[in-house]
Write a protein that holds these residues in place. Structure first.
Motif, PDB file in Angstrom:
ATOM      1  N   SER A   1       0.853  -1.186   0.000  1.00  0.00           N
ATOM      2  CA  SER A   1       0.000   0.000   0.000  1.00  0.00           C
ATOM      3  C   SER A   1       0.886   1.232   0.000  1.00  0.00           C
ATOM      4  O   SER A   1       2.014   1.208   0.516  1.00  0.00           O
ATOM      5  CB  SER A   1      -0.923   0.009   1.220  1.00  0.00           C
ATOM      6  OG  SER A   1      -0.171   0.005   2.427  1.00  0.00           O
ATOM      7  N   VAL A   2       0.421   2.300  -0.592  1.00  0.00           N
ATOM      8  CA  VAL A   2       1.201   3.531  -0.686  1.00  0.00           C
ATOM      9  C   VAL A   2       1.532   4.050   0.708  1.00  0.00           C
ATOM     10  O   VAL A   2       0.664   4.122   1.582  1.00  0.00           O
ATOM     11  CB  VAL A   2       0.437   4.596  -1.488  1.00  0.00           C
ATOM     12  CG1 VAL A   2       1.217   5.914  -1.507  1.00  0.00           C
ATOM     13  CG2 VAL A   2       0.188   4.110  -2.912  1.00  0.00           C
TER      14      VAL A   2
ATOM     15  N   ASN B   1      15.839   2.134   3.839  1.00  0.00           N
ATOM     16  CA  ASN B   1      14.793   3.135   3.570  1.00  0.00           C
ATOM     17  C   ASN B   1      13.832   2.667   2.485  1.00  0.00           C
ATOM     18  O   ASN B   1      13.382   3.467   1.645  1.00  0.00           O
ATOM     19  CB  ASN B   1      15.408   4.484   3.179  1.00  0.00           C
ATOM     20  CG  ASN B   1      16.292   5.051   4.264  1.00  0.00           C
ATOM     21  OD1 ASN B   1      16.005   4.890   5.451  1.00  0.00           O
ATOM     22  ND2 ASN B   1      17.375   5.707   3.875  1.00  0.00           N
ATOM     23  N   ARG B   2      13.489   1.407   2.493  1.00  0.00           N
ATOM     24  CA  ARG B   2      12.555   0.866   1.502  1.00  0.00           C
ATOM     25  C   ARG B   2      11.127   1.297   1.832  1.00  0.00           C
ATOM     26  O   ARG B   2      10.671   1.150   2.958  1.00  0.00           O
ATOM     27  CB  ARG B   2      12.630  -0.657   1.465  1.00  0.00           C
ATOM     28  CG  ARG B   2      13.970  -1.217   1.049  1.00  0.00           C
ATOM     29  CD  ARG B   2      13.950  -2.736   1.096  1.00  0.00           C
ATOM     30  NE  ARG B   2      13.068  -3.301   0.088  1.00  0.00           N
ATOM     31  CZ  ARG B   2      12.329  -4.395   0.278  1.00  0.00           C
ATOM     32  NH1 ARG B   2      12.316  -5.003   1.456  1.00  0.00           N
ATOM     33  NH2 ARG B   2      11.568  -4.853  -0.697  1.00  0.00           N
ATOM     34  N   LYS B   3      10.440   1.818   0.840  1.00  0.00           N
ATOM     35  CA  LYS B   3       9.065   2.248   1.062  1.00  0.00           C
ATOM     36  C   LYS B   3       8.274   2.212  -0.242  1.00  0.00           C
ATOM     37  O   LYS B   3       8.823   2.341  -1.333  1.00  0.00           O
ATOM     38  CB  LYS B   3       9.029   3.662   1.648  1.00  0.00           C
ATOM     39  CG  LYS B   3       9.636   4.721   0.749  1.00  0.00           C
ATOM     40  CD  LYS B   3       9.625   6.089   1.431  1.00  0.00           C
ATOM     41  CE  LYS B   3      10.269   7.154   0.530  1.00  0.00           C
ATOM     42  NZ  LYS B   3      10.302   8.479   1.202  1.00  0.00           N
ATOM     43  N   VAL B   4       6.973   2.023  -0.111  1.00  0.00           N
ATOM     44  CA  VAL B   4       6.082   2.043  -1.269  1.00  0.00           C
ATOM     45  C   VAL B   4       5.697   3.497  -1.515  1.00  0.00           C
ATOM     46  O   VAL B   4       4.988   4.105  -0.719  1.00  0.00           O
ATOM     47  CB  VAL B   4       4.825   1.194  -1.022  1.00  0.00           C
ATOM     48  CG1 VAL B   4       3.951   1.176  -2.282  1.00  0.00           C
ATOM     49  CG2 VAL B   4       5.208  -0.231  -0.626  1.00  0.00           C
TER      50      VAL B   4
ATOM     51  N   PHE C   1       1.211  -1.930 -17.611  1.00  0.00           N
ATOM     52  CA  PHE C   1       0.993  -2.545 -16.305  1.00  0.00           C
ATOM     53  C   PHE C   1       0.702  -1.486 -15.240  1.00  0.00           C
ATOM     54  O   PHE C   1       1.315  -0.423 -15.236  1.00  0.00           O
ATOM     55  CB  PHE C   1       2.236  -3.344 -15.885  1.00  0.00           C
ATOM     56  CG  PHE C   1       2.700  -4.345 -16.888  1.00  0.00           C
ATOM     57  CD1 PHE C   1       2.222  -5.648 -16.875  1.00  0.00           C
ATOM     58  CD2 PHE C   1       3.625  -3.991 -17.880  1.00  0.00           C
ATOM     59  CE1 PHE C   1       2.652  -6.579 -17.811  1.00  0.00           C
ATOM     60  CE2 PHE C   1       4.064  -4.913 -18.815  1.00  0.00           C
ATOM     61  CZ  PHE C   1       3.578  -6.207 -18.782  1.00  0.00           C
ATOM     62  N   ASN C   2      -0.220  -1.814 -14.350  1.00  0.00           N
ATOM     63  CA  ASN C   2      -0.489  -0.976 -13.189  1.00  0.00           C
ATOM     64  C   ASN C   2       0.456  -1.429 -12.075  1.00  0.00           C
ATOM     65  O   ASN C   2       0.418  -2.589 -11.664  1.00  0.00           O
ATOM     66  CB  ASN C   2      -1.943  -1.103 -12.747  1.00  0.00           C
ATOM     67  CG  ASN C   2      -2.269  -0.178 -11.596  1.00  0.00           C
ATOM     68  OD1 ASN C   2      -1.749   0.930 -11.509  1.00  0.00           O
ATOM     69  ND2 ASN C   2      -3.131  -0.628 -10.697  1.00  0.00           N
ATOM     70  N   CYS C   3       1.293  -0.529 -11.586  1.00  0.00           N
ATOM     71  CA  CYS C   3       2.385  -0.925 -10.692  1.00  0.00           C
ATOM     72  C   CYS C   3       2.386  -0.191  -9.359  1.00  0.00           C
ATOM     73  O   CYS C   3       1.906   0.936  -9.245  1.00  0.00           O
ATOM     74  CB  CYS C   3       3.730  -0.642 -11.364  1.00  0.00           C
ATOM     75  SG  CYS C   3       3.992  -1.480 -12.931  1.00  0.00           S
ATOM     76  N   TYR C   4       2.967  -0.853  -8.366  1.00  0.00           N
ATOM     77  CA  TYR C   4       3.410  -0.192  -7.147  1.00  0.00           C
ATOM     78  C   TYR C   4       4.881   0.156  -7.339  1.00  0.00           C
ATOM     79  O   TYR C   4       5.651  -0.657  -7.870  1.00  0.00           O
ATOM     80  CB  TYR C   4       3.264  -1.105  -5.931  1.00  0.00           C
ATOM     81  CG  TYR C   4       1.874  -1.121  -5.334  1.00  0.00           C
ATOM     82  CD1 TYR C   4       1.428  -0.068  -4.538  1.00  0.00           C
ATOM     83  CD2 TYR C   4       1.017  -2.191  -5.554  1.00  0.00           C
ATOM     84  CE1 TYR C   4       0.158  -0.077  -3.976  1.00  0.00           C
ATOM     85  CE2 TYR C   4      -0.254  -2.216  -5.007  1.00  0.00           C
ATOM     86  CZ  TYR C   4      -0.676  -1.158  -4.210  1.00  0.00           C
ATOM     87  OH  TYR C   4      -1.938  -1.168  -3.664  1.00  0.00           O
TER      88      TYR C   4
END
Length: 229
Positions: free
Chosen positions: A129-130, A158-161, A174-177
């Motif tokens: 999720s964002v 520092n990994r984050k969506v 493609f719809n991506c995160y």
């Protein structure tokens, strides 16, 4: 960038489609699934092609282990590197072997030498999720060369969506995160920082990866150009 693909979240597993879809939301989870990527430099010129293929899957209880074979060719089609790494899927999480963080150029350069590799695996949950923060990952490589030890460390922190967005490549739209991370490499006394973004699509996996310098300018891109399962 053709020899430094260190953030490839390609996790394809399982023995049946039904079981696979319960295990991971973002990958087709089929043995034999193949993804082809083209690597571009900062001037957007192709520098090579990487092919990833799921060669083995094995399920025990609620855990599935798989092997991914990688073949890297230069822009002229000459093979320059081959390897494989493992990953597993359990519950709501796909876990990728920390060895996938090691720059492929290192395996090629120090082939035949004694290497001790340790680290923390990369985790990719199904419920992205964002704004979501993801766990860090790292790998440390100790190389013994004639009585001299050389240590190299790669930290993915520092990994984050960051967001969701649509991406179009030769393989489709493609719809991506989008997942951002700071990637720091330390070899001997030299430190290098290389932030990156990776675009993930449901049912496929990594669609695109882009790396940047400290100023935020692109220094290399990897794009999905073919996909089959």
């Amino acid at each position: 960038m053709k020899k430094t693909i260190f953030l490839v979240g390609l996790v394809l597993v399982m023995t049946t489609i039904a079981t696979a879809q319960e295990c991971s939301k973002y990958y087709p989870m089929i043995e034999g699934a193949t993804l082809q990527y083209t690597n571009y430099n900062k001037k957007d010129k192709p520098e090579g092609v990487a092919t990833y293929k799921v060669t083995h899957v094995e399920t025990s209880g609620d855990v599935t282990n798989a092997t991914m074979a990688i073949e890297l060719k230069d822009e002229k089609g000459k093979e320059i590197y081959k390897t494989d790494y493992s990953f597993k899927c359990s519950g709501n999480m796909v876990t990728i072997d920390y060895e996938s963080l090691v720059p492929s150029s290192m395996f090629e350069q120090y082939e035949g030498m004694e290497m001790d590799i340790s680290g923390t695996d990369i985790e990719l949950p199904n419920d992205l999720s964002v704004g979501q923060q993801l766990s860090d990952a790292n790998v440390t490589v100790k190389i013994s060369m004639g009585g001299i030890n050389m240590n190299t460390t790669v930290d993915m922190v520092n990994r984050k969506v960051e967001k969701q967005e649509s991406v179009t490549t030769p393989a489709g739209t493609f719809n991506c995160y989008v997942i951002y991370s700071d990637n720091m490499m330390k070899a001997m006394m030299v430190k290098q920082s290389m932030p990156s973004r990776v675009w993930y699509a449901e049912g496929v996996g990594m669609i695109k990866q882009e790396s940047y310098n400290k100023a935020g300018k692109s220094i290399g891109t990897t794009v999905l150009t073919a996909f089959s399962k």
